[in-house]
Design a protein around this motif. Structure first.
Motif, PDB file in Angstrom:
ATOM      1  N   VAL A  84       0.888  -1.240   0.170  1.00 45.47           N
ATOM      2  CA  VAL A  84       0.024   0.057   0.115  1.00 45.47           C
ATOM      3  C   VAL A  84       0.996   1.301   0.042  1.00 45.47           C
ATOM      4  O   VAL A  84       1.691   1.190   0.794  1.00 45.47           O
ATOM      5  CB  VAL A  84      -0.766   0.342   1.245  1.00 45.47           C
ATOM      6  CG1 VAL A  84      -1.591   1.314   1.639  1.00 45.47           C
ATOM      7  CG2 VAL A  84      -1.946  -1.201   1.119  1.00 45.47           C
ATOM      8  N   GLN A  85       0.587   2.248  -0.890  1.00 48.94           N
ATOM      9  CA  GLN A  85       1.047   3.420  -0.989  1.00 48.94           C
ATOM     10  C   GLN A  85      -0.018   4.484  -0.225  1.00 48.94           C
ATOM     11  O   GLN A  85      -0.855   4.639  -1.264  1.00 48.94           O
ATOM     12  CB  GLN A  85       1.835   3.997  -2.214  1.00 48.94           C
ATOM     13  CG  GLN A  85       3.041   3.052  -2.661  1.00 48.94           C
ATOM     14  CD  GLN A  85       3.638   3.669  -3.739  1.00 48.94           C
ATOM     15  OE1 GLN A  85       3.167   4.212  -4.351  1.00 48.94           O
ATOM     16  NE2 GLN A  85       4.725   3.216  -4.266  1.00 48.94           N
ATOM     17  N   GLN A  86      -0.060   4.873   0.818  1.00 47.21           N
ATOM     18  CA  GLN A  86      -0.867   5.583   1.317  1.00 47.21           C
ATOM     19  C   GLN A  86      -0.162   7.123   1.435  1.00 47.21           C
ATOM     20  O   GLN A  86       0.797   7.297   1.883  1.00 47.21           O
ATOM     21  CB  GLN A  86      -1.186   5.384   2.792  1.00 47.21           C
ATOM     22  CG  GLN A  86      -2.523   6.219   3.372  1.00 47.21           C
ATOM     23  CD  GLN A  86      -3.645   5.586   2.695  1.00 47.21           C
ATOM     24  OE1 GLN A  86      -4.068   4.395   2.710  1.00 47.21           O
ATOM     25  NE2 GLN A  86      -4.485   6.714   2.507  1.00 47.21           N
ATOM     26  N   ALA A  87      -0.983   8.153   0.726  1.00 47.23           N
ATOM     27  CA  ALA A  87      -0.344   9.292   0.552  1.00 47.23           C
ATOM     28  C   ALA A  87      -1.391  10.600   1.447  1.00 47.23           C
ATOM     29  O   ALA A  87      -2.619  10.422   1.603  1.00 47.23           O
ATOM     30  CB  ALA A  87      -0.261   9.575  -1.021  1.00 47.23           C
TER      31      ALA A  87
ATOM     32  N   ALA B 222      -3.320   3.220   6.054  1.00 47.67           N
ATOM     33  CA  ALA B 222      -2.376   2.147   5.295  1.00 47.67           C
ATOM     34  C   ALA B 222      -2.549   0.729   6.164  1.00 47.67           C
ATOM     35  O   ALA B 222      -2.963  -0.384   5.701  1.00 47.67           O
ATOM     36  CB  ALA B 222      -1.122   2.276   5.599  1.00 47.67           C
ATOM     37  N   ARG B 223      -2.857   0.975   7.575  1.00 47.86           N
ATOM     38  CA  ARG B 223      -3.014  -0.309   8.324  1.00 47.86           C
ATOM     39  C   ARG B 223      -4.263  -0.898   8.170  1.00 47.86           C
ATOM     40  O   ARG B 223      -4.289  -2.321   7.754  1.00 47.86           O
ATOM     41  CB  ARG B 223      -2.974   0.229   9.733  1.00 47.86           C
ATOM     42  CG  ARG B 223      -3.462  -1.022  10.862  1.00 47.86           C
ATOM     43  CD  ARG B 223      -3.244  -0.216  12.288  1.00 47.86           C
ATOM     44  NE  ARG B 223      -3.433  -1.373  13.339  1.00 47.86           N
ATOM     45  CZ  ARG B 223      -3.170  -0.842  14.490  1.00 47.86           C
ATOM     46  NH1 ARG B 223      -2.941  -0.013  14.865  1.00 47.86           N
ATOM     47  NH2 ARG B 223      -3.571  -2.091  15.258  1.00 47.86           N
ATOM     48  N   ARG B 224      -5.348  -0.059   7.869  1.00 47.03           N
ATOM     49  CA  ARG B 224      -6.649  -0.693   7.591  1.00 47.03           C
ATOM     50  C   ARG B 224      -6.670  -1.452   6.221  1.00 47.03           C
ATOM     51  O   ARG B 224      -7.211  -2.392   5.957  1.00 47.03           O
ATOM     52  CB  ARG B 224      -7.789   0.332   7.491  1.00 47.03           C
ATOM     53  CG  ARG B 224      -9.096  -0.325   7.183  1.00 47.03           C
ATOM     54  CD  ARG B 224     -10.092   0.876   6.996  1.00 47.03           C
ATOM     55  NE  ARG B 224      -9.729   1.811   6.161  1.00 47.03           N
ATOM     56  CZ  ARG B 224      -9.641   1.656   4.720  1.00 47.03           C
ATOM     57  NH1 ARG B 224     -10.077   0.849   4.096  1.00 47.03           N
ATOM     58  NH2 ARG B 224      -9.413   2.624   3.980  1.00 47.03           N
ATOM     59  N   LEU B 225      -6.047  -0.725   5.216  1.00 43.91           N
ATOM     60  CA  LEU B 225      -6.060  -1.233   3.838  1.00 43.91           C
ATOM     61  C   LEU B 225      -5.298  -2.578   3.846  1.00 43.91           C
ATOM     62  O   LEU B 225      -5.855  -3.714   3.160  1.00 43.91           O
ATOM     63  CB  LEU B 225      -5.393  -0.149   2.910  1.00 43.91           C
ATOM     64  CG  LEU B 225      -5.726  -0.474   1.309  1.00 43.91           C
ATOM     65  CD1 LEU B 225      -7.086  -0.812   1.119  1.00 43.91           C
ATOM     66  CD2 LEU B 225      -5.109   0.751   0.522  1.00 43.91           C
TER      67      LEU B 225
ATOM     68  N   VAL C  23      -5.239  -8.537   2.776  1.00 44.74           N
ATOM     69  CA  VAL C  23      -4.967  -9.693   3.323  1.00 44.74           C
ATOM     70  C   VAL C  23      -6.190 -10.553   3.534  1.00 44.74           C
ATOM     71  O   VAL C  23      -6.146 -11.804   3.148  1.00 44.74           O
ATOM     72  CB  VAL C  23      -3.978  -9.687   4.398  1.00 44.74           C
ATOM     73  CG1 VAL C  23      -3.863 -11.000   5.173  1.00 44.74           C
ATOM     74  CG2 VAL C  23      -2.818  -9.006   4.100  1.00 44.74           C
ATOM     75  N   GLN C  24      -7.153 -10.188   4.252  1.00 47.80           N
ATOM     76  CA  GLN C  24      -8.394 -10.902   4.679  1.00 47.80           C
ATOM     77  C   GLN C  24      -9.153 -11.119   3.543  1.00 47.80           C
ATOM     78  O   GLN C  24      -9.621 -12.213   3.075  1.00 47.80           O
ATOM     79  CB  GLN C  24      -9.171 -10.247   5.506  1.00 47.80           C
ATOM     80  CG  GLN C  24     -10.506 -11.058   6.129  1.00 47.80           C
ATOM     81  CD  GLN C  24     -10.935 -10.353   7.280  1.00 47.80           C
ATOM     82  OE1 GLN C  24     -10.717  -9.229   8.124  1.00 47.80           O
ATOM     83  NE2 GLN C  24     -12.168 -10.987   7.943  1.00 47.80           N
TER      84      GLN C  24
ATOM     85  N   LEU D 157      -3.148  -7.514  11.591  1.00 51.64           N
ATOM     86  CA  LEU D 157      -3.361  -6.221  11.993  1.00 51.64           C
ATOM     87  C   LEU D 157      -1.839  -5.812  12.152  1.00 51.64           C
ATOM     88  O   LEU D 157      -0.994  -6.318  13.243  1.00 51.64           O
ATOM     89  CB  LEU D 157      -4.108  -6.320  13.133  1.00 51.64           C
ATOM     90  CG  LEU D 157      -4.262  -5.020  13.864  1.00 51.64           C
ATOM     91  CD1 LEU D 157      -5.378  -3.773  12.958  1.00 51.64           C
ATOM     92  CD2 LEU D 157      -5.355  -5.108  15.084  1.00 51.64           C
ATOM     93  N   LEU D 158      -1.541  -4.973  11.648  1.00 49.19           N
ATOM     94  CA  LEU D 158      -0.219  -4.170  11.803  1.00 49.19           C
ATOM     95  C   LEU D 158      -0.003  -3.567  13.270  1.00 49.19           C
ATOM     96  O   LEU D 158      -1.131  -2.748  13.725  1.00 49.19           O
ATOM     97  CB  LEU D 158       0.041  -3.036  10.912  1.00 49.19           C
ATOM     98  CG  LEU D 158       0.463  -3.406   9.526  1.00 49.19           C
ATOM     99  CD1 LEU D 158       0.412  -2.307   8.572  1.00 49.19           C
ATOM    100  CD2 LEU D 158       2.033  -3.916   9.280  1.00 49.19           C
TER     101      LEU D 158
END
Length: 171
Positions: free
Chosen positions: A90-93, A122-125, A130-131, A139-140
């Motif tokens: 993920v690239q969260q910006a 980013a953690r949620r995505l 994965v799920q 969960l990070l």
């Protein structure tokens, strides 16, 4: 007394004229997201302990005067019995406005506050990818971006100090 009032008004005017430090968040968005399960569906039959490798990255771009894009990259690779189970990236910006701060404080905000603001997204995505890919939810754990920034700053200072010292034997 009149002098005190006049001095107070002059002081207030000087305070109003000085630029006040400002930090704002314009927008948060997903710049890129990918999920790969190269060995599916066979990987679902594998027995063994998953091995996870997490990589973090951050890139800051100056878009215009006082406007910065910060991209937090989170890559998670899972292998089972030396076979790739999945890769989620993920690239969260975010776009951040900063004004009224010196370069050191601006760098500090972009290195600590910005990734802290982006990380929950980013953690949620990552968890959703994965799920949704058919694997156990991941969960990070929280990340201390202040500590990461402090370590990076320490390394930069050591490198700068090393460059300033003449090489031994060169006289």
């Amino acid at each position: 007394m009149a002098d005190d009032i006049a001095n107070g008004a002059a002081s207030a005017a000087a305070t109003d004229a000085a630029p006040q430090p400002q930090f704002g968040l314009q927008r948060i968005y997903v710049k890129d997201a990918s999920f790969e399960a190269p060995n599916a569906p066979q990987i679902f039959q594998e027995q063994g302990q998953p091995e996870l490798q997490l990589n973090l990255g951050q890139k800051v771009s100056n878009l215009s005067e006082g406007v910065f894009e910060v991209v937090l990259t989170v890559s998670l690779t899972c292998t089972i019995n030396s076979k790739n189970a999945y890769l989620a990236e993920v690239q969260q910006a975010g776009i951040f406005n900063i004004s009224g701060l010196d370069a050191q404080n601006t760098d500090g905000l972009l290195g600590t506050y910005a990734p802290n603001a982006l990380f929950p997204y980013a953690r949620r995505l990552i968890a959703d990818l994965v799920q949704d890919g058919g694997f156990q939810p991941f969960l990070l754990q929280p990340i201390n971006f202040d500590q990461i920034y402090a370590e990076a700053l320490r390394r930069r200072q050591q490198e700068a100090a090393g460059e300033q010292q003449p090489a031994a034997g060169n006289a």
